[in-house]
Scaffold this motif. Sequence first.
Motif, PDB file in Angstrom:
ATOM      1  N   LYS A   1      -8.378   5.116   5.814  1.00 13.96           N
ATOM      2  CA  LYS A   1      -8.847   3.776   5.793  1.00 13.96           C
ATOM      3  C   LYS A   1      -9.623   3.378   6.853  1.00 13.96           C
ATOM      4  O   LYS A   1     -10.667   2.397   6.737  1.00 13.96           O
ATOM      5  CB  LYS A   1      -7.591   2.973   5.567  1.00 13.96           C
TER       6      LYS A   1
ATOM      7  N   PHE B   1     -11.117   1.964  -3.685  1.00  9.61           N
ATOM      8  CA  PHE B   1     -10.442   1.818  -2.129  1.00  9.61           C
ATOM      9  C   PHE B   1      -9.137   2.997  -2.275  1.00  9.61           C
ATOM     10  O   PHE B   1      -8.564   3.399  -1.506  1.00  9.61           O
ATOM     11  CB  PHE B   1     -10.145   0.536  -1.905  1.00  9.61           C
TER      12      PHE B   1
ATOM     13  N   MET C   1     -13.440   3.706   6.044  1.00 10.06           N
ATOM     14  CA  MET C   1     -13.940   2.982   4.849  1.00 10.06           C
ATOM     15  C   MET C   1     -15.235   2.158   5.075  1.00 10.06           C
ATOM     16  O   MET C   1     -15.038   1.691   6.165  1.00 10.06           O
ATOM     17  CB  MET C   1     -12.892   2.360   4.074  1.00 10.06           C
TER      18      MET C   1
ATOM     19  N   PHE D   1      -8.845   6.304  -0.546  1.00 10.04           N
ATOM     20  CA  PHE D   1      -8.689   6.366   0.765  1.00 10.04           C
ATOM     21  C   PHE D   1      -7.158   6.249   1.031  1.00 10.04           C
ATOM     22  O   PHE D   1      -6.527   5.093   1.118  1.00 10.04           O
ATOM     23  CB  PHE D   1      -9.346   5.316   1.467  1.00 10.04           C
TER      24      PHE D   1
ATOM     25  N   GLN E   1       0.804  -1.207  -0.062  1.00 11.60           N
ATOM     26  CA  GLN E   1      -0.026  -0.117   0.142  1.00 11.60           C
ATOM     27  C   GLN E   1       0.899   1.288  -0.043  1.00 11.60           C
ATOM     28  O   GLN E   1       0.381   2.436  -0.036  1.00 11.60           O
ATOM     29  CB  GLN E   1      -0.979  -0.127   1.194  1.00 11.60           C
TER      30      GLN E   1
ATOM     31  N   GLN F   1      -4.051   6.367   6.626  1.00 10.94           N
ATOM     32  CA  GLN F   1      -4.542   5.313   7.525  1.00 10.94           C
ATOM     33  C   GLN F   1      -5.912   5.747   8.226  1.00 10.94           C
ATOM     34  O   GLN F   1      -6.923   4.823   8.328  1.00 10.94           O
ATOM     35  CB  GLN F   1      -3.381   4.902   8.631  1.00 10.94           C
TER      36      GLN F   1
ATOM     37  N   LEU G   1     -10.238  -4.399  -0.173  1.00 10.01           N
ATOM     38  CA  LEU G   1      -8.912  -4.113  -0.153  1.00 10.01           C
ATOM     39  C   LEU G   1      -8.146  -4.999   0.433  1.00 10.01           C
ATOM     40  O   LEU G   1      -7.178  -5.448   0.145  1.00 10.01           O
ATOM     41  CB  LEU G   1      -8.734  -2.562   0.667  1.00 10.01           C
TER      42      LEU G   1
ATOM     43  N   ARG H   1     -13.582  -2.034   2.631  1.00  9.12           N
ATOM     44  CA  ARG H   1     -12.310  -2.480   3.352  1.00  9.12           C
ATOM     45  C   ARG H   1     -12.029  -3.898   3.017  1.00  9.12           C
ATOM     46  O   ARG H   1     -10.939  -4.617   2.761  1.00  9.12           O
ATOM     47  CB  ARG H   1     -12.644  -2.214   4.704  1.00  9.12           C
TER      48      ARG H   1
END
Length: 474
Positions: free
Chosen positions: A336, A327, A339, A330, A268, A333, A347, A344
């Motif tokens: 995320k 995703f 989300m 986003f 990521q 952190q 992802l 989520r």
Amino acid sequence: MVTFRFELNGRPTKNKTYVVYLRVTVGGKRKLIKTMVEITRPSDFNAKCKSENWIRGGVRDAKVLNAQLADILAKAKETYKELDKEGEVTTVALAKEMNTEAVSPSFLAFARERAQMIYDNGGWRNWRKYCGLINKMDAFRKKRRMADITVADMTVELLTRFDNFLHKWENEREPGKLLHPNTIEVQFNILRTLVHRAIEVGIMEASKDPFLVFKYKGVKTTKEKLSDTEMERIIALELEEGSLIWHCKNYFLFSYYCAGIRAADLIQLRWRNVTENGRLHYQMGKNHKDRDLLLVDQALDILRYYHNDDVKQDDYIFPLLDNDAPFAKFVTQADKDRMKPELRHQLYQQISAKNALINKYLKKIAEKAEITTNLTMHISRHAFAHIAQEAGAESSAIKNILGHSNLATTERYMGSFDTSKTDNTLRTLFKKKPTPKPQAEDILNGLSKEEQAIALLKGMSPEQIMAVISAINK
């Protein structure tokens, strides 16, 4: 005249569930007795049911929940009969007696509810672990021919029997083998967490915690690691530039050069995580801790392969995730964490798939480099820790760079690698002692007088020999 009827509290709890109550009417006076049965939707309850199916069949654990309600109803009727023999029955007396003999709630239903909450919050990995435990407990229940596993059933005896049951459970990942003791330890760790959660929400008394007595501990295992020589063989491995196996080698080495960055975090990473002064700054997904690492020359060389003039700050560094995926919007952190569960989950599935793909090619890299270690992305973390320790790095420094929360974790982590103390003990114990020089009398013993005289003269200087001759001639 007494009547009993179940009804639903129309106001949801703080957990967004609806509690089922038993309404008791004696002589026109009514009293509600709270049960431990809760459902997530009002439509799942049927007050006018037949055949004791108050919870509709489509609800998970409907059979178990209906069995609990049937037990509560039977207990209420029995209690009424006992009180009626003693004199006048009141709703207050009946409710008081019922509350002291309340039917124990379902621990399995509680565990499933907790797992669903974890799922809704995006904790996919933990959700899978919880589901694994619940499936094993349900299989245990069926083998024991138990209608349910209630909170009252959670005793030391039950855990001991469950322990024995798990030791006979076949390992799904490795057919023909049973569960590893450390896998069983994980099951009991989750179970202990559930018990403590049940105590927190008030459905179990703290004094009834079976883990106050029951203990289970796995076995120590040797952590997989790579030596400095093995790492050099991977680094020197020549692969076709641009091939998938070549990329996977880069991912592994970049993780190694960045102090064992976890695969999920590496996948990521975005260009915004690379600072202008040559550092890597990101937040760990596992514990939300910030990491700020110097990018060594080898790591910068890898980044140059993937950088071009068209990249944007929010683009992923490595070609693993789609920059246009829903995703991908986003970025941080904190983003995320907000989300929706479905996104989520999407992802998480992508990260898991990419990690599995990388590990697949790392096995091929291990073969080419003639390495027998089971090479995975996580081994880069072990390799860094081992080689750092071999180079003399302090445990506190390794702790900080690995992002561990406390030194004890790092010391346990390093315990499998640090052999310096045992090495020094063996060297000291079996150090070769120098052969003692023979004494003069040992040398002369057994020689003739002429040979003894020659042997003595050989150990003297010319001046000493001349002095001896002069003394003889006198």
